[in-house]
Write a protein that holds these residues in place. Structure first.
Motif: not given
Length: 422
Positions: A224-249
């Motif tokens: 995964c990317p060296k720096d951990d990432v946190n991306e958030e998206r509004d999926m409509g109808n009061n729902t959301r996606l949170i995408l995170e990365t964690s560079r570890q075993n």
């Protein structure tokens, strides 16, 4: 696949390197690490190098020791003598005209991949515009297969309905998915913003129909990317996606939100180059999981790997006799009450890739899919009868039927026994 239809074939010819030849078998016994069609003749298995090798005139992606071996590998196989007692596997096609045509597309797709990942978007932009566009589309379809598979299989799969229901009833109404062994170039597209948009679009229907307010996907792995990432998206109808990365075993040192569901994209459980023992031993029994593989044989071998180690209690209907023998072991009668599944993946892309170990073997990423509960059957409370009536079976999902194959016995991590190892 429209690509296969254009070549007038119904299914991708996955394993076509001829390893039944005595010369090839002998070469593999002496050195299991040889790469047929790369550093060893694809027809006889003898050692070759850049100075002594002869390439296919068409695709130039398969190497031989001589013109004679090249011609022999292109000859159609003899028609097998099929007896009444045993269904014989068809002979591998070798380097047929269909294989050559598919392998020629690999060059276009690799150029398209380079253009996509290069800062200079004109890099390797050689050839007709139509060919370039088709290659770009195939590369895009492979990337889109990751979010499409995750969203659609989880939405419809019987073994995921209880966790979706419990997530919708929880205080936070959050579904947490761990994608284990993830990499920046595959699941994350080499572009985190584009990947987040794609996962958000794919998961919108799941979030709304299953009444889950937040879908949190955590991609975990040393690639995964060296720096951990946190991306958030509004999926409509009061729902959301949170995408995170964690560079570890994936082990006891893991410091992320606990998962409701696990996903493994093309993990290669049986590949000797990877050691999954530590990661799998830290998974909570009863957790629902989803696995994709590049080939059918690789998928069967991965099911066998998990079952033999007690990490998959129920073998999916349709492959019990392949793994357990004709008796089917202790499988439930005709698959009744079994929540595991195994099938060709209708959400796979159209990009065809060449194996790195056997030059006449092809694969499509995420082409096969299986899932169930990790370890023993679900540790959660039984689903109500009303809920059961709402769940869809493999047949209801219109997943393609499994083609009957030879039994797979013993370990699946031998290249001789499992040419699906990429």
């Amino acid at each position: 696949m429209d690509l296969l239809a254009s070549l007038n074939i119904d299914a991708l010819p996955e394993q076509q390197t001829r390893i039944s030849d005595d010369r090839v078998r002998s070469a593999l016994e002496k050195d299991p690490d040889i790469k047929l069609g790369f550093n060893a003749c694809c027809n006889c298995g003898c050692s070759i190098d850049d100075k002594t090798s002869v390439a296919c005139k068409g695709c130039k992606r398969v190497l031989y020791c001589s013109n004679k071996c090249r011609a022999e590998d292109a000859d159609p196989p003899p028609i097998p003598d099929v007896g009444d007692e045993e269904e014989m596997m068809p002979e591998s096609l070798g380097h047929s005209s269909i294989m050559c045509a598919l392998l020629r597309l690999c060059d276009d797709d690799e150029d398209a991949d380079e253009r996509r990942n290069s800062k200079n978007k004109t890099a390797a932009a050689v050839g007709k515009e139509t060919n370039k566009q088709n290659a770009d589309d195939r590369v895009r379809s492979e990337l889109e297969s990751y979010p499409a598979t995750l969203a659609n299989i989880i939405t419809d799969g019987p073994c995921y309905q209880e966790v979706l229901l419990s997530s919708s009833r929880s205080k936070r109404k959050e579904l947490v998915v761990h994608v284990i062994g993830a990499s920046y170039e595959a699941e994350l597209w080499y572009n985190l913003e584009d990947a987040a948009d794609a996962y958000s679009e794919a998961l919108e229907n799941l979030a709304i129909t299953k009444k889950v307010r937040t879908v949190r996907i955590i991609f975990i792995g040393p690639e995964c990317p060296k720096d951990d990432v946190n991306e958030e998206r509004d999926m409509g109808n009061n729902t959301r996606l949170i995408l995170e990365t964690s560079r570890q075993n994936y082990d006891k040192s893991l410091s992320t939100t606990a998962a409701n569901l696990l996903v493994f994209f093309n993990p290669g459980f049986t590949c000797p180059d990877y050691d999954w023992g530590s990661a799998l031993s830290h998974i909570k029994p009863g957790t629902p999981f989803l696995v994709t593989t590049n080939t059918e044989m690789e998928g069967i071998s991965d099911v066998q790997y998990l079952h033999e180690r007690g990490w998959m209690d129920n073998i999916p209907p349709g492959i019990e006799d392949i793994i357990m023998g004709e008796s089917g072991g202790n499988m439930k009668e005709e698959g009744k009450g079994c929540t595991s599944f195994f099938s060709e993946n209708p959400y796979a892309g159209s990009r065809v890739r060449q194996s790195g170990t056997m030059a006449n073997d092809l694969y499509v990423k995420n082409k096969w899919v299986f899932g169930g509960f990790f370890g023993k059957e679900s540790a959660t409370k039984p689903v109500s009868s009303k809920r059961k009536n709402e769940e869809k079976s493999n047949e209801d999902q219109n997943l393609p039927p499994l083609k009957k194959k030879h039994k797979v016995k013993g370990s699946g991590n031998s290249k001789k026994k499992n040419p699906a190892l990429i």
